[in-house]
Design an enzyme around this catalytic site. Sequence first.
Site, mmCIF file in Angstrom:
data_model
loop_
_atom_site.group_PDB
_atom_site.id
_atom_site.type_symbol
_atom_site.label_atom_id
_atom_site.label_comp_id
_atom_site.label_asym_id
_atom_site.label_seq_id
_atom_site.Cartn_x
_atom_site.Cartn_y
_atom_site.Cartn_z
ATOM 1 N N ARG A 279 25.779 -12.698 51.122
ATOM 2 C CA ARG A 279 27.489 -12.908 49.827
ATOM 3 C C ARG A 279 27.964 -13.816 51.115
ATOM 4 O O ARG A 279 27.654 -13.413 52.285
ATOM 5 C CB ARG A 279 28.276 -11.852 49.776
ATOM 6 C CG ARG A 279 29.977 -11.824 49.707
ATOM 7 C CD ARG A 279 30.183 -10.565 48.668
ATOM 8 N NE ARG A 279 30.178 -9.854 49.988
ATOM 9 C CZ ARG A 279 30.988 -8.573 49.982
ATOM 10 N NH1 ARG A 279 32.379 -8.768 49.477
ATOM 11 N NH2 ARG A 279 31.955 -8.513 51.103
ATOM 12 N N THR B 276 33.617 -17.419 51.863
ATOM 13 C CA THR B 276 34.104 -17.785 50.857
ATOM 14 C C THR B 276 34.441 -16.192 49.685
ATOM 15 O O THR B 276 34.092 -16.493 49.136
ATOM 16 C CB THR B 276 33.003 -18.298 49.860
ATOM 17 O OG1 THR B 276 31.613 -18.248 49.971
ATOM 18 C CG2 THR B 276 32.878 -20.025 50.521
ATOM 19 N N ASP C 151 22.788 2.809 50.307
ATOM 20 C CA ASP C 151 22.012 1.598 50.261
ATOM 21 C C ASP C 151 21.405 1.933 49.644
ATOM 22 O O ASP C 151 20.617 2.191 50.694
ATOM 23 C CB ASP C 151 22.125 1.245 51.520
ATOM 24 C CG ASP C 151 22.062 -0.520 51.869
ATOM 25 O OD1 ASP C 151 20.580 -1.270 51.235
ATOM 26 O OD2 ASP C 151 22.581 -1.264 52.480
ATOM 27 N N ASP D 144 18.262 0.198 52.143
ATOM 28 C CA ASP D 144 17.595 1.463 53.681
ATOM 29 C C ASP D 144 16.812 2.135 53.207
ATOM 30 O O ASP D 144 16.613 2.926 53.546
ATOM 31 C CB ASP D 144 19.296 1.439 53.821
ATOM 32 C CG ASP D 144 19.536 0.065 54.583
ATOM 33 O OD1 ASP D 144 18.879 -0.672 54.526
ATOM 34 O OD2 ASP D 144 20.694 -0.003 55.214
HETATM 35 N N1 URA Z 1 23.774 -1.807 47.221
HETATM 36 C C1 URA Z 1 23.693 -0.548 47.449
HETATM 37 O O1 URA Z 1 22.336 -0.802 47.748
HETATM 38 N N2 URA Z 1 24.293 0.520 47.583
HETATM 39 C C2 URA Z 1 25.697 -0.288 46.641
HETATM 40 O O2 URA Z 1 26.731 1.243 46.165
HETATM 41 C C3 URA Z 1 25.925 -0.880 46.210
HETATM 42 C C4 URA Z 1 25.657 -2.323 46.620
#
Ligand code: URA
Length: 230
Positions: free
Chosen positions: A125, A129, A221, A224
């Site tokens: 991202r 923008t 995430d 992660d």
């Molecule tokens: N990406 C992720 O890994 N978790 C989220 O909650 C949103 C995007």
Amino acid sequence: MAKKPGGSTHSASLRASTSRPPKARCHVIDHPVVAAGLSILRSKKTAPDLFRRHLQEISVFLFVEASRAWDLRSIPVETPLGPCDGAILARPIVLVPILRAGLGMLDGIQRIAPDAAIGHIGVYRDAETLRPVSYYERVPGNIGVAEVLLLDPMLATGNSACEAAAILKARGARSIQFLSVVASTVGIEQFQRAHPDVPIIAAAIDRELNDHAYIVPGLGDAGDRYFGTG
Ligand code: URA
């Protein structure tokens, strides 16, 4: 052209509007093993090795649902006792994980679709923008005749998924389905607006995004947690 899964009566299926092109369905897998596995993924106590195992397992269920209506071609098969009618999939399979978390869905699916070709799409991202920008694209040459499965465990804002699906279409993909573990309501709406022809298959729909575009309650995430980089 291969058949698409169609006509779900599941309560989470989103109905076509009369004024716009009909939306492809969003199907939520209703299965006790998926529900139990998803709870393990959601728990903050789950360690990366268990997280990996259950993400791969749920991805297999998503794959099974996505492939439910794929066309077959008849082939003759000789068993040790004689001839019988057999079948092979009519079209090749292309799996396209969106980097990085989508990679976590590959292993499980590849175990039951070992011949699938793999593409990769990386999208980030832009900080100014806020628009998705592709930084890596590599897709197999047979994408135009293949059943293409776009993989990302989290459909959050929908921006990366929309961009990735647009890239696949620009590269000639004609039969795409999007596989996600947790999809947000906003992400589903955005994706269906941009790609009404691409069905979404998910294990759960969560209502909210937080200020950092994470799904709440979600599972954190996914990249992660899968790669142990949290
Ligand atoms: N990406 C992720 O890994 N978790 C989220 O909650 C949103 C995007």
